[in-house]
Structure formats: C-alpha cells, structure tokens
Motif scaffolding. Structure first.
Motif, PDB file in Angstrom:
ATOM      1  N   SER A 134      16.038  46.165 -16.913  1.00 17.28           N
ATOM      2  CA  SER A 134      15.961  45.214 -15.804  1.00 17.28           C
ATOM      3  C   SER A 134      16.784  45.682 -14.611  1.00 17.28           C
ATOM      4  O   SER A 134      16.335  45.585 -13.457  1.00 17.28           O
ATOM      5  CB  SER A 134      16.421  43.827 -16.255  1.00 17.28           C
ATOM      6  N   ILE A 135      17.979  46.208 -14.861  1.00 20.26           N
ATOM      7  CA  ILE A 135      18.822  46.667 -13.757  1.00 20.26           C
ATOM      8  C   ILE A 135      18.214  47.896 -13.090  1.00 20.26           C
ATOM      9  O   ILE A 135      18.212  48.014 -11.850  1.00 20.26           O
ATOM     10  CB  ILE A 135      20.249  46.961 -14.262  1.00 20.26           C
ATOM     11  N   ASN A 136      17.678  48.812 -13.898  1.00 20.23           N
ATOM     12  CA  ASN A 136      17.064  50.012 -13.324  1.00 20.23           C
ATOM     13  C   ASN A 136      15.861  49.656 -12.458  1.00 20.23           C
ATOM     14  O   ASN A 136      15.659  50.211 -11.376  1.00 20.23           O
ATOM     15  CB  ASN A 136      16.632  50.949 -14.454  1.00 20.23           C
ATOM     16  N   ILE A 137      15.046  48.711 -12.937  1.00 23.40           N
ATOM     17  CA  ILE A 137      13.874  48.279 -12.170  1.00 23.40           C
ATOM     18  C   ILE A 137      14.297  47.662 -10.844  1.00 23.40           C
ATOM     19  O   ILE A 137      13.759  47.984  -9.778  1.00 23.40           O
ATOM     20  CB  ILE A 137      13.023  47.279 -12.987  1.00 23.40           C
ATOM     21  N   LEU A 138      15.283  46.762 -10.898  1.00 27.87           N
ATOM     22  CA  LEU A 138      15.728  46.097  -9.676  1.00 27.87           C
ATOM     23  C   LEU A 138      16.466  47.044  -8.747  1.00 27.87           C
ATOM     24  O   LEU A 138      16.384  46.910  -7.522  1.00 27.87           O
ATOM     25  CB  LEU A 138      16.607  44.892 -10.031  1.00 27.87           C
ATOM     26  N   ALA A 139      17.195  48.004  -9.296  1.00 25.58           N
ATOM     27  CA  ALA A 139      17.851  49.000  -8.456  1.00 25.58           C
ATOM     28  C   ALA A 139      16.801  49.836  -7.720  1.00 25.58           C
ATOM     29  O   ALA A 139      16.987  50.204  -6.551  1.00 25.58           O
ATOM     30  CB  ALA A 139      18.751  49.898  -9.296  1.00 25.58           C
ATOM     31  N   GLY A 140      15.701  50.125  -8.408  1.00 22.89           N
ATOM     32  CA  GLY A 140      14.611  50.852  -7.762  1.00 22.89           C
ATOM     33  C   GLY A 140      13.930  50.028  -6.688  1.00 22.89           C
ATOM     34  O   GLY A 140      13.615  50.526  -5.609  1.00 22.89           O
ATOM     35  N   ILE A 141      13.701  48.727  -6.962  1.00 23.88           N
ATOM     36  CA  ILE A 141      13.056  47.855  -5.989  1.00 23.88           C
ATOM     37  C   ILE A 141      13.906  47.716  -4.729  1.00 23.88           C
ATOM     38  O   ILE A 141      13.409  47.796  -3.606  1.00 23.88           O
ATOM     39  CB  ILE A 141      12.785  46.461  -6.600  1.00 23.88           C
TER      40      ILE A 141
END
Length: 472
Positions: A370-377
C-alpha cells in the motif's frame, strides 16, 4: 471508470513533470480532474480534501523541512559539505569514483543534510571525478540517488530524514526502530546498487562511451578555497545523529510532566517524540555548523568572487536560501500529499485498499504494498507513507499486534517501502537532481529507476528474513 480516472490523472501528472512543468501547480489540477471523473464535486474536492490534507502535512512536518534545509545550507556555505566531499573523493580516487560519490552522499544524508542540498554539494566533485575517470556523465544522477535517496534515507536506524521520522507518530516508535532489519536491508540496497552502477559503467565504457562533451551545467570548482578541516566538518553531522539518540532515549521522555501536557488535548509524548528529538538535534547541529561558517568566512573573506565583505549579508543570504529551499520542498510534497488524498477518497481506491487489508498474508506485506503504491501515485516517499498510515495505520498496528509482530518492524518496513516506487518521473527530488546535473529524464532516468527497482525488491526480502529469523 473510477480506476481509469486514477491512472489517467497519474499518467498526466507524470507526463507534465517529465516535461518540466511545476508539480505544485498541476497536482491540484489533476487531482480535481480525477475527482470530477469519479463524480466528486469540484470545489469541495479542492478546498476540503486537497487543501486540508496539504495544509495538515505542512503543520506536522514543516519544522523538520525548515531546520533540515537550513542545516544543509549552512553546511554548504560553510564549506563543510565540500570538505567532506573532497576528503572522501580524494581518498578513493578516480578509479573508485562511483564508490566515492555514493559514500559522500551517504555520509551527508545520514548526518541530516537535506537530500536536495546533498545533490548541490556533491555534484561538482562527482562531475570532476567522472570527467577525470572518463565515466559517462549520465550515470551521475543514479550514483547520487543511490547514496542519498535509498539506504541512508530510510533504512539505516537513526537516520534523521523525514521518511524515517513519519512512522514514529503512528506506531509510537523511535528513529532507531528495528536496527538489525534496517542495517541488513541498507547493506543489501547499497551492495546491489553499486553492483548495478559498476555493471552499467563497464558496459558503457566497453561500448566506447566516455564522459562526453557539450554537457549542460558543467560545474566550476573554485581554486584556492580554504576549506574547513575534514574531521571538524563531520562534527555537525555527528551531533545531529548523537543528539537525536540522546533526546529520544534520555532527555525528552521525562522532560515534560504529564500534568503539563494534559492542557494540550490529544497530545501523546510517544507520538511526537521522534519529531521533537530531531528538531532539537538539528538545532544542535546548526549551532556548531555556524561556528564553522564564521571561521570559513574569515579565512576566505578576500575571495570577492564568492563572498561579500559583510558577514551579516552572507548570513542573511544563507538563512534566506535555506528557508526558501524548505518552502519549495515541503510545498512540492504537500501538493503531492493533497493529490494522493483526493485519490484515496475515490471509490476506485477503496477497492484497492480493501484488497490490501483483506490479503491473507502478513500485515508487513500489505503495508509495504500500500505504501509503495501510494508513494508511486504521489511521487513522494513521505507523502505516500503519510497517506497510507493516515488511512490504514491503525489497522496495520492492530493486525501486527494480533499476529505478534513488533511495531518497530512495521516502522522499518514502512520507511523502506516508501523509498521504493516514489521516484517515478514526477518525483520532485528526481526533477531537481536532473536539473542540477544538467541532464534530462531521457538521458539518466533509466538508471535512477533501476536503483528504485532494487530498493523495492529488497523490501520483500527483508520481510521474509525478519519473519523467519525473528529479527527486529
């Protein structure tokens, strides 16, 4: 349609950033666009979601950005940063130019110097070393990124960078959480990153590519500059690291009695311990760096090309530049936080978050994803992590407690995961780094992305090792 809206707005933001347009301006534009495509009202989405979350982020972390930027600028203008860079690069020499640049960035970043300032301070020496060794210039950004955007930013225990401080407010941990996991993970990232960079260098040199000619923004190192002593220059960095530990474990926990803190509704010393400790440690580091600053000015006061004859004017310029740099950095990040929070209000994101929380696996895996996805977004490690922990941090903590997982491990995995896919093309640090080096995304982004992939892949390895061995 909701999921398409998320990826369309993200794609447009990446494209605009790739073309060099300001994220501060276009993040709210594409956030509102995503909201409109998902049926959200335009003005409430902007004022009550985007702006509220952006301002909330500024309220929490502005002191860290401000003091960190001032500390870095004083280290730069005092010659201390250049002294450290020159000392390390001279020690390793041109044959180990890549290693010398990575270690220089690592020392400065781990000592508390802002990532942006590190790039400014190290680039001139990196360019000189790469030119002398005839290593392709396009590898400089990835080399600086490895030393400053990865293992010293969020993996090594005690690092004062904001990415390591944010989880302390959610998990009631400290900047030194999970030291074994962080140290092993950091060494893996550093080792694999160096392997990639040397492999690329050998391949490009074998193909006949050298440093190149007609590059933009080629630096000029001042001749005859009297730099501070190398070991003296390290003292402010040591003070920040040691001060952070002392304030965290021995000073602040008993500094304010509970009777005094009761008047501040909802205040829990464990939630602010990491931030307060770093604030005091940075003030300590700045104070000693100022001593070096005035000594450096006195020794170089006859250098009219670089400094005026008024210490007051020089100090004013240094503090103003540091302050203005902090404003740009935090507003870029806050805009990306606002963008990401608009995405989290969309129905499409709820589907994603529900899937992550309902995964029949470890909370560490769900948290990292979840953190990796949001960091990418968001294009921001700190922004993506803040949004993820705001949205799901309490649930992750409950899940971890039920599974018998130490919250310190949650902290370390959260920090390391945040420094993964955050460095997509719209990341502010990437844009700034390329501009400093006078290179484009097309020339250098591929190797930056490779370092990012290595960092991302190390996280699941550390999760498995930690669960199998019981490391913390």
């Amino acid at each position: 349609m909701d999921v398409i809206a998320i990826f369309l707005s993200l794609g447009l933001l990446i494209f605009i950033a790739y073309r060099g347009y300001p994220v501060i301006l276009f993040a709210p534009v594409f956030a509102v666009l995503a909201g409109l495509l998902s049926g959200l009202p335009l003005l409430p989405t902007y004022t009550e979601v985007f702006m509220v979350k952006a301002v909330g982020y500024v309220k929490l972390y502005f002191p860290i950005f401000l003091l960190g930027a001032i500390f870095g600028k004083v280290m730069e203008d005092s010659g201390a940063a250049r002294s450290i860079a020159r000392g390390l690069t001279q020690t390793f020499g041109k044959n180990q130019a890549i290693l010398a640049v990575v270690l220089t960035c690592a020392v400065l970043t781990y000592g508390g110097v802002s990532l942006f300032v590190v790039a400014f301070a190290v680039y001139p020496f990196a360019a000189a070393l790469f030119r002398e060794a005839n290593i392709p210039k396009r590898l400089i950004p990835a080399t600086i990124a490895l030393g400053s955007f990865t293992f010293t930013m969020d993996a090594l225990p005690g690092t004062p960078q904001i990415q390591n401080i944010i989880p302390t407010a959610y998990y009631k941990t400290t900047a030194f959480a999970a030291p074994v996991t962080g140290t092993v993970g950091g060494l893996l990232v550093a080792g694999l990153g160096l392997w990639w960079l040397y492999r690329r260098k050998n391949k490009l040199v074998a193909a006949g590519e050298g440093y190149g000619v007609d590059h933009q923004n080629e630096p000029e190192i001042r001749e005859g500059e009297v730099l501070p002593n190398f070991w003296l220059s390290l003292v402010p960095l040591i003070l920040v690291l040691a001060g952070n530990a002392v304030f965290t474990y021995w000073v602040l926990p008993g500094w304010y009695p509970d009777s005094l803190l009761k008047q501040y509704e909802g205040l829990n010393i464990k939630q602010v311990l990491g931030i307060w400790s770093l604030i005091l440690a940075l003030i300590l580091g700045i104070s000693f760096a100022m001593v070096i600053y005035f000594s450096y000015w006195r020794k170089n006061k006859n250098d009219s090309s670089s400094y005026s004859h008024s210490s007051r004017l020089n100090l004013a310029h240094t503090l103003t530049a540091g302050t203005m740099g902090s404003l740009l950095a935090i507003m870029n990040t806050a805009s990306e936080v606002g963008f990401g929070n608009v995405i989290t209000t969309m129905p499409g994101f709820k589907v994603i978050s529900d899937f992550l929380l309902q995964m029949k696996t470890s909370p560490l895996v769900s948290e990292a994803l979840s953190i990796n996805i949001l960091a990418g977004i968001t294009g921001s490690a700190s922004g993506g992590m803040s949004i993820a922990l705001d949205t799901m941090g309490v649930k992750y903590l409950e899940w971890a407690n039920a599974a018998g997982i130490d919250p310190e491990l949650l902290h370390r995995i959260a920090s390391m995961a945040a420094g993964g896919m955050d460095t997509l093309p719209h990341n502010g640090a990437v844009i700034t780094l390329l501009a400093i080096c006078g290179l484009t995304h097309r020339q250098s982004y591929g190797d930056i992305f490779a370092i990012t992939v290595i960092k991302t892949l190390v996280v699941p390895v550390m999760i498995v090792l930690a669960l199998l061995t019981g490391w913390v």
